[in-house]
Design an enzyme around this catalytic site. Sequence first.
Site, short mmCIF file in Angstrom:
data_model
loop_
_atom_site.label_atom_id
_atom_site.label_comp_id
_atom_site.label_asym_id
_atom_site.label_seq_id
_atom_site.Cartn_x
_atom_site.Cartn_y
_atom_site.Cartn_z
N LYS A 196 -12.62 -10.23 -12.10
CA LYS A 196 -13.85 -10.06 -11.06
C LYS A 196 -14.51 -8.86 -11.07
CE LYS A 196 -12.42 -8.81 -6.60
NZ LYS A 196 -13.13 -7.73 -6.59
N LYS A 215 0.76 -1.21 0.03
CA LYS A 215 -0.02 -0.12 -0.10
C LYS A 215 0.95 1.21 -0.02
CE LYS A 215 -4.31 -1.38 1.75
NZ LYS A 215 -5.43 -0.95 2.61
N LYS A 221 -15.84 -3.10 -7.05
CA LYS A 221 -16.59 -1.82 -6.74
C LYS A 221 -15.72 -0.73 -7.11
CE LYS A 221 -15.50 -0.99 -2.00
NZ LYS A 221 -14.56 -1.93 -1.64
P1 ATP Z 1 -12.18 -3.14 -4.67
O1 ATP Z 1 -12.06 -2.89 -6.14
O2 ATP Z 1 -12.21 -1.84 -3.83
O3 ATP Z 1 -11.05 -4.13 -4.03
P2 ATP Z 1 -14.23 -5.08 -4.21
O4 ATP Z 1 -15.39 -5.03 -4.81
O5 ATP Z 1 -13.12 -6.11 -4.53
O6 ATP Z 1 -13.50 -3.66 -3.88
P3 ATP Z 1 -13.66 -5.21 -1.46
O7 ATP Z 1 -13.97 -4.44 -0.50
O8 ATP Z 1 -12.31 -5.68 -1.84
O9 ATP Z 1 -14.51 -5.20 -2.53
O10 ATP Z 1 -14.08 -6.73 -0.49
C1 ATP Z 1 -15.50 -6.77 0.29
C2 ATP Z 1 -15.99 -8.15 0.16
O11 ATP Z 1 -16.50 -8.45 -1.20
C3 ATP Z 1 -14.81 -9.13 0.36
O12 ATP Z 1 -15.28 -10.16 1.32
C4 ATP Z 1 -14.48 -9.84 -0.88
O13 ATP Z 1 -13.98 -11.08 -0.93
C5 ATP Z 1 -16.01 -9.70 -1.47
N1 ATP Z 1 -15.98 -9.67 -2.95
C6 ATP Z 1 -15.40 -8.51 -3.48
N2 ATP Z 1 -15.45 -8.65 -4.95
C7 ATP Z 1 -16.28 -9.91 -5.19
C8 ATP Z 1 -16.64 -10.67 -6.38
N3 ATP Z 1 -16.38 -10.03 -7.67
N4 ATP Z 1 -17.26 -11.81 -6.05
C9 ATP Z 1 -17.41 -12.35 -4.90
N5 ATP Z 1 -17.02 -11.62 -3.58
C10 ATP Z 1 -16.43 -10.59 -3.86
MG MG Z 2 -11.30 -6.18 -3.50
#
Ligand code: ATP
Ligand code: MG
Length: 344
Positions: free
Chosen positions: A208, A119, A211
């Site tokens: 994947k 980070k 967000k």
């Molecule tokens: P970022 O893009 O900021 O990493 P993100 O969508 O990956 O956002 P996180 O905050 O990293 O979200 O993860 C929050 C939760 O959602 C975690 O438990 C992670 O395993 C789950 N998660 C994130 N993306 C997915 C996905 N595409 N499918 C299933 N679970 C997900």
């Molecule tokens: Mg993530």
Amino acid sequence: MSKPVILTGIRSNEEPTLGNYLGGMLPMVALQREHAGEYQINMFVPDLHSFTTPIDHASLYRNSLTNLKYFIAAGLDLSNPDTFLYRQSYIPAHSELTWILDCFTYVGEMSRMTQFKEKSSEHNESVTMGLFNYPVLMAADILLYNAKYVPVGEDQFQHLEITRDIATRFNNKFGDIFTIPEATKQQMSFIQRDNGLRIRSLTDPTKKMSKSSTDEKSKILLADDPEVARKKIMSATTDSLGEINFNWETQPGITSLLQILALLGGRSQEEVNAEWVGHTQYGDFKKAVADEVARFLTDFQARLATITDEILLAKLEQSERDMAITANETLLRAQRAVGLRPTV
Ligand code: ATP
Ligand code: MG
């Protein structure tokens, strides 16, 4: 007398996606369903952790509440007497214990934390002490409540191990002050918070759904208007093979839609595949998925609308009062140990 504690953070997740719902929120709800009764479940909002890197502070307070409402709409049961829902910053013992632990933590061992290294290379203009110190705050989060199980992903294993190291060092010097959480291997066999599910991006199904992606069409937001979501599904990337098959290698787009259809409809993958595999009309299939997604969002958003600030704050404030008692007891043991308070 007291039940073993499972502790887990509910991360602030602005604009959560369908992926966050299926892969992050539902496993948390399942954890509560499966383990309440036998265990005490501490779910906390790590609000102090949320600005180790720059954020929009004007929306932090509101976002914490909104985020919790998403979990409740996803099925988290507020009335469960074994579940405590609290905000880290409302229990000052977190920061107090962090300082004490800081003085028993070595810069050398902290410098080995790979998440910090990663980070800090992304944000090298503004690497804060908070980012460096974050694992010690996490140690305080865990040790204050004598937590045994801390279901975390692999990215947090190192932080869990340093928590055990700091607590063991402290106990060796001062006696039995802290409960040592289970080692990562035991944690792994007890529970996995991340169920391994990876919902794919709608525009590039080899990746994947994320967000933080700036491609709005790649993700379904839980706050999306159901009609907007329907259009995103209709324009999702598939392939030109012309026949529906469940195959992540050759048809990741179609396969991902089959998966979404099964998960949201509460049906088995086999059942959904039996209905659609072999069909050649992608349009009909996408329409079925789009309908399912729109129906899900409509229901979800209706549930979300019923969760008021009052309901949520009542639970938070009660949990914060209850948890402050445990946290302050642990803090007092540590304060006595280091000589800040008289020993009894
Ligand atoms: P970022 O893009 O900021 O990493 P993100 O969508 O990956 O956002 P996180 O905050 O990293 O979200 O993860 C929050 C939760 O959602 C975690 O438990 C992670 O395993 C789950 N998660 C994130 N993306 C997915 C996905 N595409 N499918 C299933 N679970 C997900
Ligand atoms: Mg993530």
